[in-house]
Every structure is written in C-alpha cells, then in structure tokens.
Design an enzyme around this catalytic site. Structure first.
Site, short mmCIF file in Angstrom:
data_model
loop_
_atom_site.label_atom_id
_atom_site.label_comp_id
_atom_site.label_asym_id
_atom_site.label_seq_id
_atom_site.Cartn_x
_atom_site.Cartn_y
_atom_site.Cartn_z
N LYS A 178 0.21 -3.69 0.01
CA LYS A 178 -0.89 -2.87 -0.52
C LYS A 178 -0.37 -1.89 -1.56
O LYS A 178 -0.94 -1.76 -2.65
CB LYS A 178 -1.58 -2.11 0.61
CG LYS A 178 -2.80 -1.32 0.15
CD LYS A 178 -3.25 -0.31 1.20
CE LYS A 178 -2.34 0.90 1.20
NZ LYS A 178 -2.85 1.99 2.07
N ASP A 196 -7.05 -1.85 1.37
CA ASP A 196 -6.91 -0.71 2.27
C ASP A 196 -8.04 -0.76 3.29
O ASP A 196 -8.77 -1.74 3.38
CB ASP A 196 -6.90 0.61 1.49
CG ASP A 196 -8.27 0.95 0.89
OD1 ASP A 196 -9.18 0.08 0.93
OD2 ASP A 196 -8.44 2.07 0.40
#
Length: 282
Positions: A178, A196
């Site tokens: 991420k 997220d």
C-alpha cells in the site's frame, strides 16, 4: 406471505423389508421460490447451483463508468492529503500515516522536515530524537526504527533517492504494498491502486470488488477499472469513505452512488440489521 407447498417424503428405516413396509409419509413445507430448484437439481448438482448463486456478480462496464463519472463529479481535484516536497518526504509521511490520520501526520512533519529534509540528514538522527518528533503518530517506536533503517538503505544503495519501482520500494523497512503504491502514484505518476481501509470498505460496498483481503481487492479493482483511472479512483474512494460511506454510520441518504451500490440495495433497502452490522466494518 408465501404459501407452503405440501410434499411427502419417506423416512428411511434401513434395509429390513419388514421395516421398509412400515415407511410412513411425512408432510413438509417447501417455499415456492425453492420448488423449481429442488425439482430440477439434486445432490452434487444442487451444491453447484448453490455455489454459483452465491458468486458475486461483476459490475457491467457501463455501471463502472457511471460510478466513475459520479465520483469524478463529486471529487474533481484529487491527490494525497499528505503534505510533502519530495519523494522522500512523501515516503516518510506515508509510513507515519499507518494507523494514524493524515491530519495528525501533517501536524508532525513540518518540524521534522524543516530540520531533516532528506534521507542523508535522517542519518544524523538517533532513535530517541526521531521518536520525539513523531511520538503523537502512534506506533512511533517501530516507525522511527523503520524510517532510520530505510534512510540508511536509500543513502547506501540509491544515492539518497527514493526508487521508482514497487519491488525496490518494498525492500525498505516499513514499506508494504500500500505504501509503495501511494509513493508510486503521487511521487512518480504511476498507475497504481493503494487499498487502505476506505478503499477496501467502499469498493466492496459498491460491488466493484468482493475480495476478503487488500491484495484481492486491489487485483479486482485493477481488473474492473480502466488503468488510467486507477490512481484517481483510489483517492476518490478514500474521500468518499471519509465523507459519506463511513464505517459505522454510512450516510446513504446523502450518497450520490446509491443507484449502483450493492450495500444500499441489499442491506439498506431491505432493512437487514445483522447484515448492516457486518458490512459496517467491511
């Protein structure tokens, strides 16, 4: 109310002929909506049909386009909310944002970046001093340790520069997929989708993805969205999750996407409280 359809079934009493002759019919109720299925299939075939019925339906490309148009209309100018002036500062801010709000990170980083603006200057920091700068960000000890280790790698192996490939970024301590995707998209303009908690929740509620892990959701979004829209959609889903599609109390009455939203259709409109509680944390 549905009317049950009577049927008869035999109670199996074993292979004893005497007992077989004493079989007695038993009445049961079958929901009309299940009658055709129960008559058409049985055994393994029934299990296959049941699994197929439970398989999530992929959004039609016209529906995806409509969702993207509405997201763009609602959130036209999108970029990361983190403040930074270089790829290194974005990397640091993104690492600090784990389990911490962007607002908090942006309150911490000005003093840090003023005194230590790049990877080379970070090597002048020790663990305790860096911790004092970032202690309000949460998990500050492990973040400080990772940032110092990452800075040393950047200086020793990349001449102080942040690499522009995912594989190299993910070699850095504290940098997962991420974080790497955020840096690639915002610092280098790459087409990536960083999943997220907001992207994970909103994309699953809308029905753009159905995976149970961030990696699965990322793969599904990359498949269903045009590549040119990956980064911008990531930011728009974050904003929509923060402002409207909130985790505990989604503001569906204010949402411009309910027309295409699986969560709204299957949970809100049907008034399923248990399903709503499950989806609220999804």
């Amino acid at each position: 109310r549905r009317s049950p359809i009577a049927c008869t079934t035999s109670i199996h009493l074993g292979s004893d002929p005497a007992r077989q002759s004493n079989r007695t019919p038993r009445t049961c109720a079958i929901d009309p909506s299940e009658k055709a299925l129960s008559e058409a299939v049985s055994g393994d075939r029934l299990a296959q049909v049941t699994r197929a019925a439970a398989t999530p339906v992929r959004k039609h490309h016209s529906t995806v386009k409509a969702i993207l148009r509405r997201l763009e209309a609602s959130y036209s100018d999108v970029t990361t909310a983190l403040d930074y002036r270089s790829p290194f500062q974005l990397l640091v801010a993104t690492v600090l944002s784990a389990q911490c709000t962007d607002v908090r990170v942006n309150a911490v980083t000005p003093a840090l970046f003023r005194d230590y603006p790049d990877a080379g200057s970070f090597l002048d920091l020790d663990q305790r001093r860096l911790e004092r700068y970032i202690k309000t960000c949460g998990l500050f000890r492990s973040k400080a340790r990772n940032l110092l280790a990452a800075s040393r790698i950047l200086v020793e192996e990349f001449d102080g520069h942040v690499p522009s490939t995912r594989s190299e970024l993910m070699r850095l301590p504290g940098v997962g997929r991420k974080t790497a995707n955020v840096v690639l998209a915002s610092a280098f303009g790459a087409d990536t989708i960083a999943v997220d908690t907001h992207v994970f929740r909103v994309s699953r509620r809308l029905g753009l993805a159905h995976g149970n892990t961030p990696a699965e959701v990322e793969a599904e979004l990359m498949d269903v969205l045009p590549q040119s829209a990956w980064s911008s959609t990531h930011y728009r889903l974050i904003l929509h999750g923060r402002q409207t599609c909130k985790a505990q109390r989604p503001l569906c009455d204010q949402c411009p996407l309910t027309r295409w939203c699986d969560y709204y259709e299957n949970v809100v409109r049907t008034g399923a409280p248990s399903a709503r509680r499950r989806a609220s944390v999804g």
